[in-house]
Write a protein that holds these residues in place. Structure first.
Motif, short mmCIF file in Angstrom:
data_model
loop_
_atom_site.label_atom_id
_atom_site.label_comp_id
_atom_site.label_asym_id
_atom_site.label_seq_id
_atom_site.Cartn_x
_atom_site.Cartn_y
_atom_site.Cartn_z
N TYR A 128 0.83 -1.19 0.00
CA TYR A 128 0.00 0.00 0.00
C TYR A 128 0.87 1.25 0.00
CZ TYR A 128 -3.92 -3.02 0.99
OH TYR A 128 -4.88 -4.00 0.88
N ASN A 129 0.32 2.33 -0.56
CA ASN A 129 0.97 3.64 -0.52
C ASN A 129 0.25 4.52 0.49
OD1 ASN A 129 2.78 2.92 -2.56
ND2 ASN A 129 1.35 3.54 -4.15
N VAL A 130 1.01 5.41 1.12
CA VAL A 130 0.47 6.28 2.18
C VAL A 130 0.83 7.73 1.87
CG1 VAL A 130 0.61 6.82 4.65
CG2 VAL A 130 0.81 4.44 3.88
N GLU A 131 -0.17 8.60 2.01
CA GLU A 131 0.05 10.05 1.92
C GLU A 131 -0.52 10.66 3.19
OE1 GLU A 131 -1.81 11.55 -1.60
OE2 GLU A 131 -0.83 10.08 -2.89
N ALA A 132 0.28 11.44 3.90
CA ALA A 132 -0.17 12.06 5.15
C ALA A 132 0.02 13.57 5.06
CB ALA A 132 0.61 11.50 6.33
N TYR A 133 -1.03 14.31 5.45
CA TYR A 133 -1.02 15.77 5.38
C TYR A 133 -1.58 16.36 6.67
CZ TYR A 133 -0.66 14.79 0.39
OH TYR A 133 -0.27 14.31 -0.82
N SER A 134 -0.99 17.47 7.12
CA SER A 134 -1.53 18.21 8.25
C SER A 134 -1.03 19.65 8.15
CB SER A 134 -1.07 17.59 9.57
OG SER A 134 -1.67 18.25 10.65
N ASP A 135 -1.89 20.59 8.51
CA ASP A 135 -1.50 22.01 8.48
C ASP A 135 -0.28 22.22 9.38
OD1 ASP A 135 -3.53 22.70 6.78
OD2 ASP A 135 -4.87 23.38 8.38
N GLY A 136 0.71 22.92 8.85
CA GLY A 136 1.92 23.24 9.62
C GLY A 136 3.01 22.19 9.53
N TYR A 137 2.79 21.14 8.71
CA TYR A 137 3.78 20.05 8.58
C TYR A 137 4.00 19.74 7.10
CZ TYR A 137 3.02 19.30 13.53
OH TYR A 137 2.93 19.48 14.88
N TYR A 138 5.21 19.29 6.79
CA TYR A 138 5.49 18.84 5.44
C TYR A 138 4.67 17.58 5.15
CZ TYR A 138 9.52 21.94 5.02
OH TYR A 138 10.33 23.03 4.95
N PRO A 139 4.22 17.40 3.92
CA PRO A 139 3.52 16.16 3.57
C PRO A 139 4.47 14.97 3.71
CG PRO A 139 3.28 17.81 1.83
CD PRO A 139 4.29 18.33 2.80
#
Length: 131
Positions: free
Chosen positions: A77-88
């Motif tokens: 599986y591939n994972v993409e994680a995002y959050s305001d104030g952090y690099y993807p």
């Protein structure tokens, strides 16, 4: 090979070398094998930086028990994680085995560019270091 079994995935998002959990991280999990290419699921971390545990399709455990399996014994599986104030954050080809819970750490790195124009509160005697 059919994906007729399931494994489990849970994410743990943190920063500061594991000292602080990161809440509200949006995580997209997608299949990267031909057998699970249509899998697409989104999770969000809670206050403790963890997501719920979810079941994902995997090959049968039979493929994992052979000393030299004829087929790939795990799903990818591939994972993409995002959050305001952090690099993807992106992870590729994360392996998940049948019947096993994979706890996947996500070390989130603060985006220093968002902090460059921070002004200290008027009542503070503390210094704020900017990059």
């Amino acid at each position: 090979m059919k994906y007729d079994s399931e494994g489990y995935v849970q994410f743990n998002a943190f920063t500061a070398g594991g000292a602080l959990p990161v809440a509200n991280v949006s995580i997209r999990l997608t299949g990267s094998d031909e057998e699970n290419i249509d899998f697409d699921y989104t999770l969000v971390t809670g206050r403790n930086g963890r997501t719920e545990r979810i079941a994902v399709p995997t090959p049968s455990v039979v493929y994992s028990t052979a000393p030299t399996p004829a087929e790939q014994p795990y799903a990818k599986y591939n994972v993409e994680a995002y959050s305001d104030g952090y690099y993807p954050k992106r992870l590729y080809d994360v392996s998940v085995f049948s019947g096993i819970k994979s706890l996947i750490p996500l070390e989130m790195i603060p985006d220093a560019a968002l902090r460059r124009n921070v002004n200290p509160p008027a009542s503070s005697n503390d210094s704020i270091i900017t990059e």
